[in-house]
Design a protein around this motif. Structure first.
Motif: not given
Length: 152
Positions: A78-98
């Motif tokens: 529950g520390f981060i979210i890995r989010k795939r980009r819609k136009d390119d699923e190979r690209y994964i953004s990393l975002i902190l959760t609360e």
């Protein structure tokens, strides 16, 4: 100063920086039951808006697979979210959760407390020295890049 002297001084300096980084991060890593690498991952993600998995791997000197495994563990906890980009699923953004942001906030509070006694001038000296080192590294990297470009 000879090349050997420079190597010795720089190596000792880098080891001191690594020890300092460990000294800063170990208490918070233990508090949240995570490895130093996991905590460092949170710090990198907090410092960059929209850090990609590949960028994280480069920053931490890891291959993409190991960085992915590390991030999966942080996501499960529950520390981060890995989010795939819609136009390119190979690209994964990393975002902190609360929860991840709360860990970073706790670390920032701890840092402020630890450095209160050091004094503003000493902190400024440290920052100036680290910026100088960063500049030297950037110049060296540019020279190496130019050297390899000429060889091609």
């Amino acid at each position: 100063m000879t090349g050997n002297d420079i190597l010795s001084e720089m190596w000792q300096l880098l080891a001191s920086i690594q020890n300092f980084k460990n000294w800063l991060t170990k208490p918070i890593s233990r508090e949240f039951n995570m490895t130093s690498r996991q905590f460092q991952t949170l710090v990198y993600i907090s410092q960059a808006n929209g850090l990609s998995l590949r960028e994280l791997a480069e920053l931490m000197d890891m291959n993409d697979g190991n960085a992915s495994t590390l991030c999966k563990k942080l996501e499960v906890r529950g520390f981060i979210i890995r989010k795939r980009r819609k136009d390119d699923e190979r690209y994964i953004s990393l975002i902190l959760t609360e929860h991840g942001s709360a860990v970073i906030s706790r670390f920032q509070q701890r840092l402020a407390h630890q450095f209160e006694a050091v004094g503003e001038e000493t902190i400024q000296d440290l920052t100036t020295g680290l910026h100088a080192l960063q500049k030297i590294i950037a110049q060296t990297n540019r020279k190496e890049d130019a050297h390899y470009a000429r060889k091609k």
